[in-house]
Design a protein around this motif. Structure first.
Motif, PDB file in Angstrom:
ATOM      1  N   ASP A 304       0.838  -1.209   0.000  1.00  0.00           N
ATOM      2  CA  ASP A 304       0.000   0.000   0.000  1.00  0.00           C
ATOM      3  C   ASP A 304       0.871   1.257   0.000  1.00  0.00           C
ATOM      4  O   ASP A 304       0.659   2.186  -0.794  1.00  0.00           O
ATOM      5  N   ARG A 308       1.550   4.256  -3.079  1.00  0.00           N
ATOM      6  CA  ARG A 308       1.412   5.696  -2.873  1.00  0.00           C
ATOM      7  C   ARG A 308       2.732   6.423  -3.121  1.00  0.00           C
ATOM      8  O   ARG A 308       2.743   7.547  -3.620  1.00  0.00           O
ATOM      9  N   GLU A 311       3.115   6.829  -6.869  1.00  0.00           N
ATOM     10  CA  GLU A 311       2.198   7.804  -7.454  1.00  0.00           C
ATOM     11  C   GLU A 311       2.536   9.239  -7.067  1.00  0.00           C
ATOM     12  O   GLU A 311       2.345  10.159  -7.862  1.00  0.00           O
TER      13      GLU A 311
END
Length: 338
Positions: A304, A308, A311
């Motif tokens: 997870d 992030r 991105e």
């Protein structure tokens, strides 16, 4: 004959872009079109040239994961959690085992960079931060796993190992034991250092309690057996009353050695607690008390964070995330009080 994307598009009656979407972003295509394109792929025997695709995209759809010891069930469970989470987004996890070796760790970092992995998850050995910073500067997002980031410049997911070490020894002291031994090493592994720090803190809180440190070269069953044999060679008065092992593999090795001659009783003569709460802990001949870490959840959370990072790491206001889980004491027969 090499089959191209254009051949698939022609047979399915769609554009090349639609075929690309089916392979990479199927949620953007109607189910009927996905079925038609997939049938064309199967009929033609098309195999995607992933190497060429990643050259165009700049990254592959693989995530590199480097752990300290793949023989330790804690890390295999962690890898499973990472794999399950990565698969949800269409990624695969490539597992590298550093085997507590700086050279092997460096070799995997080089290999994963050459493969242009989408990102890297790593449980580093010692101070690997300068190498990881260079890797990230060249475009590979990185998340520390089972290790807190001291400088806060990397996202990380870990368990509070200082609290875990304190919890383990606090429990041993609560059973009335005062001569405690810590088994673990080497000190190049931050988790070992933190667990020992927590153990020392717990001992300092109880008057008359002592802590002996028994170093090991690795966190393995064999090293645990060696320590157990050394303890057996002592007179009963010189033996510790309780042992905190830095992980369950060490604890299992200690248990095996102590039980070998049937002259030491667990927990009557020596109480024993490990760390990680691997599946075998509950199934040991004497069920092993342990400090539980949420291994699969750590792996899931790490992916997870990595997504992030990939991105948003280029944004000026991007903030790295630091997730710290709290450990849990699991009491079994190996530390039962008198």
């Amino acid at each position: 004959m090499n089959v191209s994307v254009r051949d698939v598009a022609a047979l399915a009656g769609v554009s090349v872009g639609t075929v690309s979407n089916v392979m990479n972003r199927p949620d953007k295509v109607s189910p009927e079109t996905v079925t038609r394109v997939q049938a064309a792929i199967d009929q033609l025997g098309f195999v995607r040239n992933d190497a060429a695709r990643q050259l165009r995209a700049g990254r592959s759809r693989s995530i590199g994961l480097v752990v300290l010891d793949v023989r330790n069930p804690f890390f295999t469970d962690l890898a499973r959690g990472a794999e399950d989470r990565a698969a949800h987004d269409g990624f695969a996890v490539l597992l590298g085992n550093s085997d507590e070796s700086h050279a092997r760790e460096a070799a995997y970092l080089d290999l994963f960079e050459e493969q242009r992995v989408h990102g890297l998850l790593i449980t580093p050995l010692g101070d690997a931060i300068p190498r990881l910073e260079r890797l990230r500067e060249r475009g590979t997002p990185t998340v520390l796993v089972d290790r807190q980031a001291e400088n806060r410049d990397f996202s990380s997911v870990a368990v509070d190992d200082v609290a875990g070490g304190h919890l383990a020894v606090e429990h041993l002291l609560a059973t009335g034991r005062r001569r405690i031994a810590f088994v673990g090493g080497p000190d190049s592994i931050r988790q070992v250092v933190d667990r020992l720090s927590g153990a020392r803190r717990a001992v300092a809180e109880v008057e008359g309690a002592t802590l002996e440190v028994l170093d090991t070269r690795a966190l393995t069953v064999d090293q645990g057996r060696d320590v157990g044999r050394e303890i057996l060679d002592r007179s009963p008065a010189d033996r510790p009353e309780a042992i905190f092992a830095a992980n369950d593999l060490l604890a299992v090795g200690v248990m095996q050695a102590l039980m070998m001659l049937a002259t030491v009783r667990i927990p009557e003569d020596i109480a024993l607690i490990g760390y990680d709460d691997i599946a075998f802990a509950a199934a040991a001949v004497i069920p092993l008390s342990s400090i539980r870490q949420p291994s699969a959840l750590i792996g899931h959370t790490a992916v997870d964070l990595l997504m992030r990072e990939a991105e948003g790491a280029d944004g000026a206001d991007f903030e790295h995330e630091h997730v710290v889980f709290q450990p849990e004491l699991v009491v079994r027969a190996s530390t039962a009080s008198d």
